[in-house]
Enzyme design. Structure first.
Site, PDB file in Angstrom:
ATOM      1  N   HIS A 147      -3.427  16.911   2.702  1.00  0.00           N
ATOM      2  CA  HIS A 147      -4.386  18.007   2.916  1.00  0.00           C
ATOM      3  C   HIS A 147      -5.691  17.803   2.136  1.00  0.00           C
ATOM      4  O   HIS A 147      -6.778  18.048   2.648  1.00  0.00           O
ATOM      5  CB  HIS A 147      -3.741  19.348   2.550  1.00  0.00           C
ATOM      6  CG  HIS A 147      -4.334  20.506   3.272  1.00  0.00           C
ATOM      7  ND1 HIS A 147      -3.622  21.610   3.636  1.00  0.00           N
ATOM      8  CD2 HIS A 147      -5.594  20.734   3.716  1.00  0.00           C
ATOM      9  CE1 HIS A 147      -4.412  22.460   4.259  1.00  0.00           C
ATOM     10  NE2 HIS A 147      -5.617  21.947   4.321  1.00  0.00           N
ATOM     11  N   LYS A 183       0.260  19.290   7.400  1.00  0.00           N
ATOM     12  CA  LYS A 183      -0.359  18.636   6.238  1.00  0.00           C
ATOM     13  C   LYS A 183       0.458  18.895   4.980  1.00  0.00           C
ATOM     14  O   LYS A 183       0.968  20.013   4.801  1.00  0.00           O
ATOM     15  CB  LYS A 183      -1.781  19.186   6.021  1.00  0.00           C
ATOM     16  CG  LYS A 183      -2.577  19.294   7.300  1.00  0.00           C
ATOM     17  CD  LYS A 183      -4.003  19.785   7.087  1.00  0.00           C
ATOM     18  CE  LYS A 183      -4.665  20.051   8.424  1.00  0.00           C
ATOM     19  NZ  LYS A 183      -4.464  21.417   8.933  1.00  0.00           N
ATOM     20  N   TYR A 219      -0.763  26.851   5.156  1.00  0.00           N
ATOM     21  CA  TYR A 219      -1.117  28.007   6.012  1.00  0.00           C
ATOM     22  C   TYR A 219       0.037  29.020   6.123  1.00  0.00           C
ATOM     23  O   TYR A 219      -0.166  30.121   6.628  1.00  0.00           O
ATOM     24  CB  TYR A 219      -1.500  27.559   7.432  1.00  0.00           C
ATOM     25  CG  TYR A 219      -2.662  26.593   7.538  1.00  0.00           C
ATOM     26  CD1 TYR A 219      -3.494  26.332   6.452  1.00  0.00           C
ATOM     27  CD2 TYR A 219      -2.935  25.931   8.733  1.00  0.00           C
ATOM     28  CE1 TYR A 219      -4.533  25.437   6.541  1.00  0.00           C
ATOM     29  CE2 TYR A 219      -3.988  25.031   8.839  1.00  0.00           C
ATOM     30  CZ  TYR A 219      -4.780  24.788   7.742  1.00  0.00           C
ATOM     31  OH  TYR A 219      -5.819  23.895   7.848  1.00  0.00           O
ATOM     32  N   ASP A 254      -2.869  22.370  15.163  1.00  0.00           N
ATOM     33  CA  ASP A 254      -3.102  21.896  13.801  1.00  0.00           C
ATOM     34  C   ASP A 254      -2.709  22.969  12.798  1.00  0.00           C
ATOM     35  O   ASP A 254      -3.369  24.002  12.690  1.00  0.00           O
ATOM     36  CB  ASP A 254      -4.595  21.556  13.643  1.00  0.00           C
ATOM     37  CG  ASP A 254      -4.914  21.001  12.258  1.00  0.00           C
ATOM     38  OD1 ASP A 254      -4.861  19.773  12.096  1.00  0.00           O
ATOM     39  OD2 ASP A 254      -5.193  21.803  11.345  1.00  0.00           O
TER      40      ASP A 254
END
Ligand SMILES: NC(=O)c1ccc[n+]([C@@H]2O[C@H](COP(=O)([O-])OP(=O)(O)OC[C@H]3O[C@@H](n4cnc5c(N)ncnc54)[C@H](OP(=O)(O)O)[C@@H]3O)[C@@H](O)[C@H]2O)c1
Length: 278
Positions: free
Chosen positions: A112, A79, A54, A49
């Site tokens: 997200h 996301k 990120y 994930d």
């Protein structure tokens, strides 16, 4: 009852998703990231994930594509970041995510955070990506019940999953009930409460009883409740520890004892704050 890290849940569009995956938030250091993700693959994790936010899609993509595990065995989620929401930017940044991750199709693409202003345009773009088979499934994160109601009233494709913060101090029972009724899978982010739950006395007693760590007790609780769960660790020994939750099970009364630890206590933002902000 779930028996191994290979077990999957069947999403509402028929796609199978591992119930126990690996979260990679804050894993950005190349050497440490490699060690942790290689260990995750070694101990059996197949679902990963990540998120555009990120800034580690490329690192994850490199490690996974260089591993000996076949692409068809992996389940990769990313996301759409808040700053990429909107129709055109969702399409273009999803394409960038595919490149970063070294894949020609994503297994799961999520919004997200909910945005009052952009969520529907973003979703329309995701429906197009789904129709064009660039993604095998589409879903959301951090959607409260009223966000899901608004989305489902207008959408052509129903979300397969709602990924929300969930751990013993935030059990999210109302959302769990709603998604169950509407055939949307429930996925727990920060399943260990980012460490905040690990010193709980009640969980400590259960850990002692089963000769397991508190993290293992919590992960087992998520799995037994049917939650998809994605613990993160950059520490190889913990990555392994978090995978070893298939040689014991909690009894029903113990699951209820953990449920009762709920304090509706978040480690992250309340989704309604973000809903009005983006
Ligand atoms: N959709 C969203 O908005 C959203 C938001 C947050 C997170 N997520 C996803 O959910 C995943 C998991 O959430 P998270 O990373 O926030 O938190 P988490 O998995 O609840 O907790 C991670 C923290 O727990 C520590 N830890 C892990 N296993 C441990 C063990 N066995 N013993 C002791 N400490 C342990 C880790 O330390 P070390 O790493 O130092 O070992 C890290 O500090 C993320 O990686 C991300 O993929 C999604």
């Amino acid at each position: 009852m779930i028996k191994s890290i290979e077990d999957t849940v069947i999403l509402n569009n028929g796609v199978k998703m591992p119930q126990h995956g690996f979260g990679v938030y804050l894993i950005t250091d190349e050497k440490k990231g490699c060690e942790a993700i290689d260990k995750a693959l070694e101990v059996g994790y197949r679902a990963f994930d990540t998120a555009q936010f990120y800034e580690n899609e490329a690192l994850l993509g490199k490690i996974l594509s260089e591993s000996s595990v076949k692409r068809s065995e992996l389940f990769i989620t990313t996301k759409v970041a808040n700053y990429n929401q909107g129709y055109d930017s969702t399409l273009s940044t999803a394409e960038q995510s595919l490149k970063n991750l070294h894949v020609d199709q994503l297994d799961l693409l999520l919004i997200h955070w909910p945005s009052k202003r952009y969520f529907f345009e973003t979703w329309k773009a995701m429906e197009r990506l789904y129709d064009e088979k660039m993604v095998r499934a589409i879903g959301v994160c951090n959607f409260e019940i009223h966000h899901l109601e608004e989305l489902c009233a207008k959408a052509n494709v129903k979300p397969v999953v709602d990924q929300v913060e969930c751990h013993p101090y935030l059990t999210q029972q109302p959302i769990r009930d709603y998604v169950k009724k509407n055939n949307i899978a429930f996925e727990s982010w920060s399943p260990l409460g980012r460490g905040a739950v690990l010193h709980d006395t009640v969980l400590g007693i259960l850990a002692e009883k089963y000769n397991k760590s508190v993290a293992q007790i919590i992960i087992r609780w998520h799995l037994q409740k049917g939650n998809i769960v994605i613990p993160k660790s950059i520490t190889p020994s913990r990555v392994e520890e978090n995978s070893k939750v298939y040689d014991f099970s909690l009894d029903e009364s113990e699951v209820k004892i953990i449920d009762a630890l709920n304090k509706d206590k978040r480690t992250g933002d309340h989704p309604d704050v973000i809903w009005n902000q983006i």
